[in-house]
Write a protein that holds these residues in place. Structure first.
Motif, PDB file in Angstrom:
ATOM      1  N   HIS A 281      -5.197 -29.863  15.636  1.00 12.94           N
ATOM      2  CA  HIS A 281      -4.050 -29.830  14.955  1.00 12.94           C
ATOM      3  C   HIS A 281      -2.855 -30.564  15.741  1.00 12.94           C
ATOM      4  O   HIS A 281      -2.045 -31.041  15.107  1.00 12.94           O
ATOM      5  CB  HIS A 281      -3.534 -28.365  15.058  1.00 12.94           C
TER       6      HIS A 281
ATOM      7  N   ASP B 228       2.663 -24.599  11.630  1.00 10.93           N
ATOM      8  CA  ASP B 228       1.627 -24.238  10.972  1.00 10.93           C
ATOM      9  C   ASP B 228       1.450 -22.618  11.164  1.00 10.93           C
ATOM     10  O   ASP B 228       1.735 -21.861  10.622  1.00 10.93           O
ATOM     11  CB  ASP B 228       0.201 -24.923  10.914  1.00 10.93           C
TER      12      ASP B 228
ATOM     13  N   PRO C  28       2.673 -27.346  16.442  1.00 11.13           N
ATOM     14  CA  PRO C  28       1.503 -27.164  16.108  1.00 11.13           C
ATOM     15  C   PRO C  28       0.626 -26.020  16.692  1.00 11.13           C
ATOM     16  O   PRO C  28       1.048 -25.421  17.691  1.00 11.13           O
ATOM     17  CB  PRO C  28       0.687 -28.306  15.961  1.00 11.13           C
ATOM     18  N   TRP C  29      -0.481 -25.405  16.144  1.00  8.93           N
ATOM     19  CA  TRP C  29      -1.353 -24.800  16.712  1.00  8.93           C
ATOM     20  C   TRP C  29      -2.147 -25.273  18.030  1.00  8.93           C
ATOM     21  O   TRP C  29      -2.083 -26.501  17.949  1.00  8.93           O
ATOM     22  CB  TRP C  29      -2.550 -24.379  15.689  1.00  8.93           C
TER      23      TRP C  29
ATOM     24  N   TYR D 229      -0.269 -33.788  13.957  1.00 14.33           N
ATOM     25  CA  TYR D 229       1.085 -33.718  14.073  1.00 14.33           C
ATOM     26  C   TYR D 229       1.874 -34.808  14.868  1.00 14.33           C
ATOM     27  O   TYR D 229       2.842 -35.393  14.475  1.00 14.33           O
ATOM     28  CB  TYR D 229       1.525 -32.443  14.678  1.00 14.33           C
TER      29      TYR D 229
ATOM     30  N   SER E  61       0.122 -28.200   6.783  1.00  9.94           N
ATOM     31  CA  SER E  61      -1.142 -27.997   7.093  1.00  9.94           C
ATOM     32  C   SER E  61      -1.957 -29.298   7.165  1.00  9.94           C
ATOM     33  O   SER E  61      -1.840 -30.235   6.528  1.00  9.94           O
ATOM     34  CB  SER E  61      -1.761 -27.167   5.664  1.00  9.94           C
ATOM     35  N   VAL E  62      -2.714 -28.984   8.275  1.00  7.37           N
ATOM     36  CA  VAL E  62      -3.958 -29.870   8.875  1.00  7.37           C
ATOM     37  C   VAL E  62      -5.231 -29.793   8.107  1.00  7.37           C
ATOM     38  O   VAL E  62      -6.206 -30.441   8.428  1.00  7.37           O
ATOM     39  CB  VAL E  62      -3.957 -30.229  10.350  1.00  7.37           C
ATOM     40  N   ILE E  63      -5.571 -28.647   7.335  1.00 12.02           N
ATOM     41  CA  ILE E  63      -6.694 -28.288   6.970  1.00 12.02           C
ATOM     42  C   ILE E  63      -6.590 -28.691   5.270  1.00 12.02           C
ATOM     43  O   ILE E  63      -5.607 -28.894   4.696  1.00 12.02           O
ATOM     44  CB  ILE E  63      -7.195 -27.006   7.209  1.00 12.02           C
TER      45      ILE E  63
END
Length: 319
Positions: free
Chosen positions: A18, A74, A12-13, A22, A94-96
């Motif tokens: 983020h 991501d 992840p970011w 994850y 995507s976490v958004i």
């Protein structure tokens, strides 16, 4: 597939908002038998993005050795080129919210961080660019959204049409907290108040207010007359949260309010019967946590995805 275990990698970011989703997804996958292995201001996010990109060759070496079947990613848009070489699959997770992706991260839209979006959403300097998002979505083998059909079905369907690839929905994937107890200091303090009488305020790990903004919010809570718990990072220029408080505030509010500058177990706080209102930035994780609570919700968005999440909550879901 029924007799073989999948080996899944996560990349992840570099931000708590983020990492945590994850981690939650990793835990859920682990339950099915799979093996699982914010201090940067927005003006410097491009440097963080550069740092992320400079890990490409190290990550390639790691994945070559691990040989995972699937890699979730991501903002690491070069992950699919690595997985193709390895003969494995990449999934954009995507976490958004899906609505922000559908609004400005589809191939037909042309926005830059310098342009105000149609809905008056201004991307802050260094905010992950549309190009990075769209290129990640384009080259992945599939898209996975932390959402569900009831809340964002039309947006997920639209993304699938735009990118001509499968779009899968995981649901909110919230952590299990039944076996965890709220810290004693918070539990004892909150137990003194009537059910539904305390206002809880938190803006996540990435939002750092200016000192003047922080002072205004604290004075507002004082004037409200309600008991409150505020969990925010210290504002810019203040080493601790206590140093940022308006003069004389602590003496005036006494035991009616608390201000905390570190982490709190938000899911447990929102379940406490004394908490009646949640003042939130509408980060996607906090959005889900507020939806499954009994609290009234006050939304103060800061970033574009939070603005879109707020509109989704208020105008479409009408919560």
């Amino acid at each position: 597939m029924a007799t073989e275990k999948l080996h899944v990698a996560m990349f992840p970011w570099f931000a708590f908002g983020h990492f945590i989703p994850y981690l939650h997804l990793s835990n859920k996958l682990a339950e099915r038998g799979a093996e699982t292995a914010s201090d940067v201001p927005f003006s410097l996010y491009q440097l963080l993005a550069s740092a992320l990109d400079k890990t490409e060759y190290q990550v390639e070496t790691i994945l070559t050795n691990l040989k995972p079947d699937i890699v979730f990613f991501d903002f690491g848009r070069w992950i699919p080129s690595i997985t193709r070489q390895l003969g494995t699959k990449s999934i954009y997770y995507s976490v958004i919210n899906a609505c922000i992706l559908a609004f400005f991260a589809v191939p037909g839209r042309r926005f830059t961080p310098e342009i105000t979006l149609e809905e008056k959403i201004q991307l802050p300097p260094g905010y992950p660019s549309t190009t990075r998002l769209t290129s990640s979505l384009k080259v992945s083998d599939a898209i996975v959204l932390r959402s569900c059909q009831d809340t964002e079905g039309p947006y997920s369907d639209y993304l699938g049409q735009q990118y001509s690839k499968p779009v899968l929905l995981t649901g909110p994937i919230l952590p299990e907290t039944s076996a965890t107890k709220l810290e004693e200091k918070w539990g004892k303090s909150l137990n003194k108040f009537e059910p539904g009488s305390v206002v809880y305020c938190a803006f996540g790990s990435q939002i750092t207010l200016q000192k003047e903004q922080f002072e205004e919010i604290m004075l507002g809570f004082e004037l409200s007359g309600f008991p409150f718990l505020v969990a925010l990072t210290p504002p810019h220029g203040c080493p601790t949260i206590e140093e940022a408080l308006p003069e004389g505030l602590k003496e005036r509010i006494g035991e009616r309010g608390w201000v905390h500058g570190g982490w709190v177990l938000q899911t447990l706080l929102l379940k406490h019967p004394s908490i009646g209102c949640f003042v939130s930035h509408c980060g996607f994780g906090s959005m889900w946590e507020s939806l499954v609570s009994d609290c009234q919700i006050v939304l103060i968005p800061f970033l574009p995805d939070q603005v879109m999440g707020t509109r989704l909550m208020a105008e479409e879901l009408k919560v």
